[in-house]
Structure formats: structure tokens, C-alpha cells
Design an enzyme around this catalytic site. Structure first.
Site, PDB file in Angstrom:
ATOM      1  CE  LYS A 153       1.744 -17.873  -2.666  1.00  0.00           C
ATOM      2  NZ  LYS A 153       0.867 -19.051  -2.710  1.00  0.00           N
ATOM      3  CG  ASP A 194     -13.826  -7.090   2.791  1.00  0.00           C
ATOM      4  OD1 ASP A 194     -13.438  -6.334   3.701  1.00  0.00           O
ATOM      5  OD2 ASP A 194     -14.427  -6.685   1.775  1.00  0.00           O
ATOM      6  CG  ASP A 213      -2.108 -20.380  -1.073  1.00  0.00           C
ATOM      7  OD1 ASP A 213      -1.551 -20.309   0.045  1.00  0.00           O
ATOM      8  OD2 ASP A 213      -1.604 -20.985  -2.044  1.00  0.00           O
ATOM      9  CG  ASP A 255      -8.207  -4.758   2.027  1.00  0.00           C
ATOM     10  OD1 ASP A 255      -9.130  -4.270   2.699  1.00  0.00           O
ATOM     11  OD2 ASP A 255      -8.179  -4.738   0.776  1.00  0.00           O
ATOM     12  CE1 TYR A 306      -3.368  -2.787   0.762  1.00  0.00           C
ATOM     13  CE2 TYR A 306      -4.587  -0.782   1.250  1.00  0.00           C
ATOM     14  CZ  TYR A 306      -4.564  -2.133   0.967  1.00  0.00           C
ATOM     15  OH  TYR A 306      -5.744  -2.813   0.885  1.00  0.00           O
TER      16      TYR A 306
HETATM   17  C1  IPM Z   1     -10.322  -1.053   4.150  1.00  0.00           C
HETATM   18  C2  IPM Z   1     -10.426  -0.488   2.745  1.00  0.00           C
HETATM   19  C3  IPM Z   1      -9.221   0.361   2.427  1.00  0.00           C
HETATM   20  C4  IPM Z   1      -8.010  -0.550   2.480  1.00  0.00           C
HETATM   21  C5  IPM Z   1      -9.249   1.126   1.099  1.00  0.00           C
HETATM   22  C6  IPM Z   1     -10.499   1.893   0.897  1.00  0.00           C
HETATM   23  C7  IPM Z   1      -8.056   2.026   0.974  1.00  0.00           C
HETATM   24  O1  IPM Z   1     -10.625  -1.506   1.828  1.00  0.00           O
HETATM   25  O2  IPM Z   1     -10.185  -0.268   5.101  1.00  0.00           O
HETATM   26  O3  IPM Z   1     -10.419  -2.264   4.310  1.00  0.00           O
HETATM   27  O4  IPM Z   1      -7.719  -1.273   1.510  1.00  0.00           O
HETATM   28  O5  IPM Z   1      -7.332  -0.538   3.508  1.00  0.00           O
HETATM   29 MN    MN Z   2     -11.012  -3.471   2.741  1.00  0.00          MN
END
Ligand code: IPM
Ligand code: MN
Ligand code: NAD
Length: 360
Positions: A192, A252, A224, A248, A142
């Protein structure tokens, strides 16, 4: 006690869910006799529209002068065609970096009341789920060098560099191990290392830190495999320690196991007590303005603020209890709706949770 909170509502459903979190914080202030002063700051698309830049200096300055930051979400289709440096998402990265928020805690907790909203078979999550993703937040791909260059025969190329230093890995590993000491004493470090040099340094550095925590069991998994294990047997995890980009993605995935991404809060912590508190989800442009957003992730982020930055554990627990009680009563936004439950809007769910806090 008195606290100064910087509120950055942002874009899409960001302002909708932060309004509910503020509602709940006000209820906490009333019940426990605290005072929260809010200063509203612009970042993301909101700041682009108002000031022509995604992260005005004033926002960073005020955020630094506050005791903690509450952020909604940034981004949306309106700003998707801007160059990378000008996009709303860049504001979030800029804030994390400027505020030194290197450790991002993303707890994936499945409330018993939501087990019907979990897409996994009941036996996979029997007895609930409680894992914590500790994501490195100010390094890696990032923040590495990036750019484009023209090649001879393959056309335009683009690159983003994944770079980690020992110090960056050490400090976030310390956070993960001390977190594990207060939980079930297991850290799964995700990388990884079978391919990436940066992952090999990551793994070696984590192993060094682990020596200071003999009571904590350290396990190394490839990313993975981890993605697969999360849906195969999520209960094997206690603390997942990983890099910026892997964290990240995996958070999710973990969020969905708990029923919805609308349930997952996060704390982004600096050295000391300072933190920025943000739901894991984004600005959800597909449902913005419809009252369908689940405010729980933002409300639980406020609860994490009470606990981690203000040291108000009892107040934080009261917020969690109020959330659970609302779920128990059957109130549901559409993302977690199941048969026999009562449909509510973003604002109604916030009201119900705030009332529960006031009237106990
Ligand atoms: C998160 C988001 C951010 C990230 C983006 C919007 C920059 O996806 O906070 O999870 O990737 O960190
Ligand atoms: Mn995110
Ligand atoms: P998203 O998290 O915004 O949405 C993904 C899906 O989840 C959508 O279907 C959305 O409706 C749903 N969802 C998200 N939050 C919800 C909630 N609280 N209640 C109910 N449903 C919810 O991810 P995306 O669609 O990939 O990204 C949209 C925008 O948000 C992009 O501009 C992205 O860059 C940005 N984003 C910002 C952050 C942040 O500010 N922290 C995080 C992720 C994405």
C-alpha cells in the site's frame, strides 16, 4: 529415513484434521520405508486449559528439537475474552517468532476435479489455477508495538504499529524470487505504497532484490487492487509476495477460488530446512466435533513437510496424487460437495487417501 515430528493439534477442528494428516504420514512411512516419531505438544486453548498458559516453554523447546512441526489450528469462542497476550492465537505468533519462521508459503491450487466448487465463472479459471502466496510471517503489524492510551476528547484509543526493516523484506523477497525461478518467473509484490511509509520501504527493497533475478518479471500492485484482481483474473498471478497482514487476508481470498479454505495448506519456513506446517484455515468452531471438517489442507501441509523439510519429493507427490485420486473418485466433505458426489466425513476422507497410498 527417520524423522521426529512435533504435532500440535490445538483447538476446534485442529485435532480432527491433524489426526488425518498423521494417518496419511503413517501410510507414507509404510509405503516408502520411513519412520516418523511423533511428539504431541500443547499450544493455544488446549494449553490454556491444561497448563494455564497458551504457549508453555516445553512446547517451544520440544518443537525446536524436532525436525519439523505439524500444527492444526488454535483459538475458539471459549478463550475470546482473554487479554491479547493470553489468547490462544498468541501461541501461534509466539511459535512462529521463536522458531524463526519468516516465510509462509501458501499455494492456492485448483484441482480440476473441484472446478464445480469454485465460485468464479468457468472461463476465469479455465485450465486450472496455481498461484503461491509468499507471506512475511514474523514482522509487520503482528509484531510491532501495540497498546492503548486515554485521549482528552476521543476516549480510549488503541494502536498497532506496522514496522518493517530492510533485512526482513530482503529475506522473504529472496524466498519469493527463488520460488518464482522454479515456477513461471513472475513475482507480484503487494503493498500500500501510495499511503504507507512501511510499504514504500517494502517496494524499494523488493526492487533491489529483483536485480539479482533478471529472468523474473516483477510487478507491484496495491493491496486493494490485488483483492479485486484475484477474483477478476486470478490466472495473471504466479508468486504473490506480501506482508504479514496482507498475506493473511489475500490467502483466505485465494483459498476460496480453489473451492474451499479446507483445501489450502501452508509451510512456514525458517532459514535452512526447518519448517512448521499448518493449514491456512482456523479452528472452525462452527463445525468442530461434527465430522464435517475437510482434512485436505492438513494432509497437503504434511505433504509440504515431506517436500520442503525432509526433501522427500517423490513421497510428497504421492500424497498429492492420492488426494487428487480421492477427489476424482467423487469423495467430498460438505464444504466442497457438488451434485453427484459422495459425502464423506473427515475420518473417512483421511482413510480413503491413506488407503490409496498403501495400495498402489
Ligand atoms: C492464519 C491465522 C493467524 C494469522 C491467526 C490465528 C493468528 O489467521 O494463520 O492465517 O493471522 O496469522
Ligand atoms: Mn488467517
Ligand atoms: P476459520 O478458518 O476457522 O473458519 C472460517 C469458515 O471456514 C467457517 O465457516 C468454517 O467452518 C470454515 N472452515 C474452516 N476450515 C474448514 C475445513 N477444514 N473444512 C471445512 N470448513 C472449514 O476462521 P474463523 O471462523 O475466522 O476463526 C475461528 C477461530 O480460529 C478463531 O479463534 C481464529 O482466531 C482461529 N484461527 C486460527 C488459525 C490458525 O490456527 N492457523 C487460522 C485462522 C483462524
Amino acid at each position: 529415513m527417520n524423522f521426529k515430528i512435533a504435532v500440535i493439534p490445538g483447538d476446534g477442528i485442529g485435532p480432527e484434521v491433524t489426526a488425518e494428516a498423521v494417518k496419511v504420514l503413517d501410510a507414507v512411512a509404510d509405503r516408502f520405508g520411513h519412520k516418523f516419531d511423533y511428539s504431541y505438544l500443547a499450544a493455544g486453548g488446549d494449553a490454556i486449559d491444561k497448563y494455564g498458559e497458551c504457549l508453555p516453554k516445553e512446547t517451544v523447546k520440544e518443537a525446536k528439537e524436532s525436525d519439523a512441526v505439524l500444527l492444526g489450528a488454535v483459538g475458539g469462542p471459549k478463550w475470546d475474552d482473554l487479554p491479547g497476550e493470553e489468547r490462544p492465537e498468541k501461541a501461534l505468533l509466539g511459535l512462529r517468532k521463536a522458531l524463526g519462521l519468516f516465510a509462509n508459503l501458501r499455494p492456492a491450487i485448483m484441482f480440476d476435479e473441484l472446478k464445480d466448487a469454485c465460485p468464479l465463472k468457468e472461463e476465469k479459471v479455465k485450465g486450472g489455477l496455481d498461484l503461491m502466496v509468499v507471506r512475511e510471517l514474523t514482522g509487520g503489524i503482528y509484531f510491532g508495538e501495540r497498546g492503548t492510551r486515554q485521549t482528552q476528547d476521543m476516549g480510549l484509543s488503541a494502536y498497532d504499529v506496522e514496522l518493517y526493516s530492510e533485512k526482513e523484506v530482503q529475506r522473504v523477497a529472496e524466498t519469493a524470487f527463488s520460488m518464482a525461478m522454479k515456477r513461471n518467473k513472475k513475482v507480484t509484490s503487494v503493498d500500500k505504497a501510495n499511503v504507507l511509509e512501511s510499504s514504500r520501504l517494502w517496494r524499494k527493497t523488493v526492487a533491489e532484490v529483483a536485480k539479482k533475478y533478471p529472468e523474473v518479471k516483477l510487478e507491484n500492485l496495491y493491496v486493494d487492487n490485488t483483492a479485486m484482481q484475484l477474483v477478476y483474473d486470478p490466472k495473471q498471478f504466479d508468486v504473490i509476495l506480501t506482508s504479514n497482514i496482507f498475506g493473511d487476508i489475500l490467502s483466505d481470498e485465494a483459498s476460496m477460488i480453489t473451492g474451499s479454505i479446507g483445501m489450502l495448506p501452508s509451510a512456514s519456513l525458517a532459514e535452512g530446512n526447518f519448517g512448521m506446517y499448518e493449514p491456512v484455515h482456523g479452528s472452525a468452531p462452527d463445525i468442530a466435533g461434527t465430522g464435517r471438517a475437510n482434512p485436505t489442507a492438513a494432509i497437503l501441509s504434511a505433504s509440504m513437510m515431506l517436500k520442503y523439510t525432509f526433501g522427500l519429493s517423490e513421497e510428497a507427490a504421492a500424497v498429492e496424487d492420492a488426494v487428487k485420486s480421492a477427489l476424482k473418485d467423487g469423495y467430498r466433505t460438505p464444504d466442497i460437495m457438488t451434485d453427484g458426489c459422495k459425502a464423506v466425513t473427515t475420518g473417512q476422507l483421511g482413510d480413503i487417501i491413506a488407503d490409496k497410498l498403501r495400495n498402489r
